[in-house]
Design a protein around this motif. Structure first.
Motif, PDB file in Angstrom:
ATOM      1  N   LEU A  38     102.935  11.589 -17.627  1.00 50.98           N
ATOM      2  CA  LEU A  38     102.348  12.281 -16.613  1.00 50.98           C
ATOM      3  C   LEU A  38     101.066  12.918 -17.435  1.00 50.98           C
ATOM      4  O   LEU A  38     101.101  13.534 -18.579  1.00 50.98           O
ATOM      5  N   THR A  39      99.726  12.405 -16.893  1.00 48.31           N
ATOM      6  CA  THR A  39      98.562  12.682 -17.528  1.00 48.31           C
ATOM      7  C   THR A  39      97.786  14.069 -17.042  1.00 48.31           C
ATOM      8  O   THR A  39      97.634  14.039 -15.731  1.00 48.31           O
ATOM      9  N   PHE A  40      97.771  14.726 -18.045  1.00 45.58           N
ATOM     10  CA  PHE A  40      97.113  16.162 -17.508  1.00 45.58           C
ATOM     11  C   PHE A  40      95.486  16.150 -17.444  1.00 45.58           C
ATOM     12  O   PHE A  40      94.748  17.018 -17.467  1.00 45.58           O
ATOM     13  N   SER A  41      94.935  14.826 -17.645  1.00 45.51           N
ATOM     14  CA  SER A  41      93.461  14.649 -17.432  1.00 45.51           C
ATOM     15  C   SER A  41      93.196  14.797 -15.972  1.00 45.51           C
ATOM     16  O   SER A  41      92.174  14.999 -15.336  1.00 45.51           O
ATOM     17  N   ASP A  71     101.151  13.904 -21.246  1.00 47.30           N
ATOM     18  CA  ASP A  71      99.896  13.491 -21.905  1.00 47.30           C
ATOM     19  C   ASP A  71      98.904  14.284 -21.809  1.00 47.30           C
ATOM     20  O   ASP A  71      98.228  14.399 -20.783  1.00 47.30           O
ATOM     21  N   LEU A  72      98.502  15.046 -22.906  1.00 40.19           N
ATOM     22  CA  LEU A  72      97.605  15.920 -22.926  1.00 40.19           C
ATOM     23  C   LEU A  72      95.951  15.582 -23.102  1.00 40.19           C
ATOM     24  O   LEU A  72      95.949  14.356 -23.644  1.00 40.19           O
ATOM     25  N   ILE A 180      96.116  23.543 -25.016  1.00 39.91           N
ATOM     26  CA  ILE A 180      96.945  24.751 -25.423  1.00 39.91           C
ATOM     27  C   ILE A 180      97.485  25.253 -24.029  1.00 39.91           C
ATOM     28  O   ILE A 180      98.604  25.537 -24.110  1.00 39.91           O
ATOM     29  N   SER A 181      96.810  25.571 -23.346  1.00 43.72           N
ATOM     30  CA  SER A 181      97.203  26.337 -21.874  1.00 43.72           C
ATOM     31  C   SER A 181      98.340  25.481 -21.118  1.00 43.72           C
ATOM     32  O   SER A 181      99.401  25.554 -20.820  1.00 43.72           O
ATOM     33  N   ASP A 182      97.686  23.744 -21.276  1.00 41.59           N
ATOM     34  CA  ASP A 182      98.906  23.282 -20.531  1.00 41.59           C
ATOM     35  C   ASP A 182     100.039  22.725 -21.374  1.00 41.59           C
ATOM     36  O   ASP A 182     101.158  22.630 -20.574  1.00 41.59           O
ATOM     37  N   LEU A 183      99.840  22.888 -22.639  1.00 38.50           N
ATOM     38  CA  LEU A 183     101.161  22.600 -23.470  1.00 38.50           C
ATOM     39  C   LEU A 183     102.184  23.882 -23.398  1.00 38.50           C
ATOM     40  O   LEU A 183     103.341  23.843 -23.132  1.00 38.50           O
ATOM     41  N   ASN A 184     101.607  25.169 -23.092  1.00 36.68           N
ATOM     42  CA  ASN A 184     102.341  26.336 -22.695  1.00 36.68           C
ATOM     43  C   ASN A 184     103.044  26.119 -21.452  1.00 36.68           C
ATOM     44  O   ASN A 184     104.298  26.560 -21.357  1.00 36.68           O
TER      45      ASN A 184
END
Length: 343
Positions: A38-41, A71-72, A180-184
């Motif tokens: 799942l791509t966070f782009s 996927d960040l 960092i926000s997406d990882l949290n």
């Protein structure tokens, strides 16, 4: 997946417009997919967490295990979107200006950039690549206002697409505030099995991600996506710091001399083996299906070759996100993995 317990070999699909419906997800899992990227782009963190929930539900219905990878994005420079304009036709030799501020002027090919930081290190003569390589620009001048470029091929410029620089100095930040926000959000939702960090150039990029995890008390395995010359230069150290490596051939072939791509993938395989870590092969595995009923002969040999070199996972990208035959792409990948993958 605790401590990166790879059920080798892995076959991951990338979710996109062609593969986000429950029916298609179930078909992909039945066809042999063992995981999803799942791509966070694209989209919001909330959207990707909802998609993870969908995949978990489908896998539960089928009684199968599935690996879900976040996927960040990493630091990305893009041509700013232009209202009412999706494509700008251009011809080889035309001059354009990529400006750091101001409004677009499509007629004069003046195009603002979003987040120009990653390409600020370019110099006269460097190449800038749009998207997956469909459009190439040559740098003619760099000033405080922007970059003057010459179009190298006939085609179209697509506002909103990402830009990469073919330069050893190209070093996007692997962990931005957005990442960092997406990882949290990923750690909070509790549905993911691992994360992929883009543009990894040194072990410090992995340390940053682990630090965020330590603050939450949730720890997930980390895949280091190798996409730049700096990542290749620091492979041994990155392999020791990460839980797995990914040969992200799409951007890797664009940020360096493309002739060196096979050598770089061999280096990734060697570094992973020496560190005792798995590695994943990605990009253009089955895109021949857009024209033919079978993968191209080159794709067949390519995948068999890298599976023979120890790839413990493969990741389909365009084929399942945007391609017209996502399920067939997984089915044919599975057949090659079953034949040539190392057990």
């Amino acid at each position: 997946m605790s401590a990166w317990q790879f059920r080798s070999p892995q076959i991951w699909f990338t979710m996109g417009p062609q593969s986000c419906e429950p029916r298609v997800v179930r078909e992909l899992l039945r066809a042999g997919a063992t995981g999803v990227r799942l791509t966070f782009s694209y989209g919001s963190a909330e959207l990707q967490c909802e998609r993870a929930r969908l995949v978990r539900s489908c896998a539960s219905e089928l009684g199968v295990d599935v690996v879900i990878i976040a996927d960040l994005q990493g630091e990305k420079c893009r041509i700013a979107c232009v209202e009412g304009c999706n494509e700008i036709p251009v011809r080889q030799g035309m001059s354009a200006r990529l400006v750091f501020a101001g409004a677009a002027d499509v007629q004069s090919l003046v195009l603002p950039l979003q987040n120009p930081g990653p390409i600020m290190t370019i110099k006269l003569g460097d190449l800038i690549i749009e998207g997956d390589g469909a459009m190439v620009f040559r740098v003619e001048d760099v000033s405080a206002e922007g970059i003057r470029v010459t179009v190298q091929t006939d085609g179209v410029i697509r506002p909103g697409r990402g830009l990469l620089a073919v330069s050893s100095a190209f070093h996007p930040n692997a962990m931005t505030q957005k990442d960092i926000s997406d990882l949290n959000a990923v750690l909070e939702c509790g549905l993911f099995d691992g994360i992929a960090v883009s543009f990894v150039a040194s072990p410090e990029d992995i340390v940053v991600a682990r630090r965020v995890m330590a603050e939450t008390g949730v720890h997930l395995p980390i895949i280091a996506k190798i996409e730049t010359e700096q990542g290749i230069s620091n492979l041994a150290e990155v392999a020791r710091a990460a839980d797995a490596l990914m040969a992200a051939r799409g951007d890797l072939a664009l940020t360096m001399n493309w002739v060196e791509l096979p050598h770089s993938v061999r280096a990734i395989a060697r570094a992973a083996r020496d560190a005792g870590k798995p590695w994943i092969l990605a990009t253009q595995l089955m895109e021949g299906l857009e024209k033919f009923s079978l993968p191209t002969r080159a794709e067949i040999c390519d995948l068999a070759q890298w599976l023979g070199c120890g790839a413990q996972g493969v990741m389909l990208s365009y084929e399942t996100a945007f391609g017209s035959k996502p399920v067939q792409a997984v089915e044919l990948t599975r057949r090659l993995v079953e034949r040539y993958g190392q057990k």
